[in-house]
Scaffold this motif. Structure first.
Motif, mmCIF file in Angstrom:
data_model
loop_
_atom_site.group_PDB
_atom_site.id
_atom_site.type_symbol
_atom_site.label_atom_id
_atom_site.label_comp_id
_atom_site.label_asym_id
_atom_site.label_seq_id
_atom_site.Cartn_x
_atom_site.Cartn_y
_atom_site.Cartn_z
ATOM 1 N N ARG A 1 -11.074 0.502 3.032
ATOM 2 C CA ARG A 1 -11.887 0.125 1.862
ATOM 3 C C ARG A 1 -12.782 1.273 1.422
ATOM 4 N NH1 ARG A 1 -12.125 -4.776 4.793
ATOM 5 N NH2 ARG A 1 -14.132 -4.203 5.673
ATOM 6 N N ASN A 2 -13.287 2.037 2.390
ATOM 7 C CA ASN A 2 -14.138 3.180 2.045
ATOM 8 C C ASN A 2 -13.364 4.243 1.283
ATOM 9 O OD1 ASN A 2 -16.300 1.995 3.424
ATOM 10 N ND2 ASN A 2 -15.704 2.922 5.369
ATOM 11 N N LEU B 1 -6.389 7.018 9.813
ATOM 12 C CA LEU B 1 -7.447 6.058 10.118
ATOM 13 C C LEU B 1 -7.013 5.136 11.253
ATOM 14 C CD1 LEU B 1 -8.371 5.061 6.455
ATOM 15 C CD2 LEU B 1 -9.552 6.705 7.908
ATOM 16 N N THR B 2 -7.919 4.887 12.179
ATOM 17 C CA THR B 2 -7.616 3.967 13.276
ATOM 18 C C THR B 2 -8.226 2.590 13.031
ATOM 19 O OG1 THR B 2 -9.562 4.776 14.483
ATOM 20 C CG2 THR B 2 -7.451 5.802 14.990
ATOM 21 N N VAL B 3 -9.259 2.543 12.220
ATOM 22 C CA VAL B 3 -9.909 1.270 11.891
ATOM 23 C C VAL B 3 -9.468 0.851 10.499
ATOM 24 C CG1 VAL B 3 -12.088 0.045 11.614
ATOM 25 C CG2 VAL B 3 -11.900 1.885 13.301
ATOM 26 N N GLN B 4 -8.769 -0.282 10.424
ATOM 27 C CA GLN B 4 -8.197 -0.698 9.143
ATOM 28 C C GLN B 4 -9.274 -0.950 8.086
ATOM 29 O OE1 GLN B 4 -5.261 -3.771 9.479
ATOM 30 N NE2 GLN B 4 -5.468 -4.353 7.352
ATOM 31 N N GLY B 5 -10.431 -1.448 8.527
ATOM 32 C CA GLY B 5 -11.497 -1.748 7.580
ATOM 33 C C GLY B 5 -11.981 -0.529 6.828
ATOM 34 N N SER B 6 -11.812 0.667 7.419
ATOM 35 C CA SER B 6 -12.273 1.886 6.761
ATOM 36 C C SER B 6 -11.393 2.271 5.575
ATOM 37 C CB SER B 6 -12.341 3.038 7.763
ATOM 38 O OG SER B 6 -11.099 3.221 8.408
ATOM 39 N N LEU C 1 -11.311 1.875 -6.693
ATOM 40 C CA LEU C 1 -9.981 1.684 -7.291
ATOM 41 C C LEU C 1 -9.688 0.211 -7.586
ATOM 42 C CD1 LEU C 1 -7.814 4.234 -5.238
ATOM 43 C CD2 LEU C 1 -8.764 4.502 -7.538
ATOM 44 N N PRO C 2 -9.982 -0.727 -6.648
ATOM 45 C CA PRO C 2 -9.790 -2.148 -6.979
ATOM 46 C C PRO C 2 -10.748 -2.615 -8.072
ATOM 47 C CG PRO C 2 -9.858 -1.821 -4.600
ATOM 48 C CD PRO C 2 -10.325 -0.543 -5.225
#
Length: 245
Positions: free
Chosen positions: A131-132, A124-129, A137-138
């Motif tokens: 979460r997807n 992944l290059t976008v850290q926000g992804s 899990l959280p």
């Protein structure tokens, strides 16, 4: 096992992003196989390889692209056998999807992963992804975090490990910042004038170097640690507070 396929990867697909980038090389052939129920039209086979290997305590597949071919290496060695029983028990209680299983398996295999480490393993290059991929899990309280942004650390909820009788190895990788700070202070008290690499080597290389450096910088700001030299020659020591009384 090595699987060699003639031809390079489709345009837009690389060994780094193959896990989450789908490009059909032959759309008509894919439709025929889909109609015959021989494959999923969107092509989730590589994801399934990831899920199967990780669920069985093995390494993810390794993809290498040559000048005119693609090679996928699947290793049979089980890295952590206890993960198999752990995930079997988790799957009986929680309806996890493929992405969630892959993430949970990776985090359990490594004990804990930073946001940067997890993003790299998933391509992944976008850290926000991230979460997807973590999905629920959280929400299910299977994964815990500490830290923020790039310094975020993901680890399996210790209560879940106890409940499933997961017998993993105890490491310092998920150590809390204040405890790691105490460890650094004790290390420098014993070995003054140390480089960052020396400190990292002694307290445990399973802890990321970036995390150690961040805490040492924080200790410098709070006047607990002093440094001499620049760049690779920088050395750290505890500030002696007894000098001035």
């Amino acid at each position: 096992m090595e699987i060699n396929n003639p031809g390079r990867l489709p345009i837009g697909v690389t060994p780094a992003n193959i896990l989450h980038t789908t490009v059909r090389r032959n759309d008509k052939l894919a439709k025929v196989f889909y109609d015959l129920k021989l494959m999923e039209r969107e092509g989730s086979g590589y994801d399934k390889i990831y899920e199967t290997l990780l669920s069985n305590g093995k390494q993810p597949p390794e993809t290498k692209e040559g000048e005119d071919s693609v090679k996928v290496i699947v290793r049979k060695k089980i890295i952590r056998a206890e993960i198999i029983l752990f995930l079997n028990r988790i799957n009986t209680e929680y309806p996890l999807n493929q992405k969630e299983i892959i993430c949970l398996s990776l985090i359990a295999q490594y004990n804990s992963l930073s946001a940067l480490e997890l993003a790299k393993l998933l391509g992944l290059t976008v850290q926000g992804s991230i979460r997807n991929w973590l999905g629920r899990l959280p929400e299910y309280n299977l994964i815990k975090t500490h830290g923020k942004t790039k310094g975020t650390e993901y680890f399996v909820n210790p209560k879940i490990l106890q409940k499933t009788k997961f017998r993993g190895k105890t490491t310092l990788k998920g150590i809390e910042n204040h405890r790691l700070q105490e460890l650094i202070y004790k290390d420098l008290s014993t070995y003054p004038n140390s480089s960052i690499n020396d400190i990292h080597e002694r307290i445990g290389k399973e802890i990321t170097l970036r995390k150690v450096k961040t805490l040492i910088d924080h200790m410098r700001v709070s006047d607990e640690v002093q440094s001499t030299g620049l760049g690779r020659w920088t050395r750290y020591s505890i500030i002696d507070t007894t000098i001035n009384g």
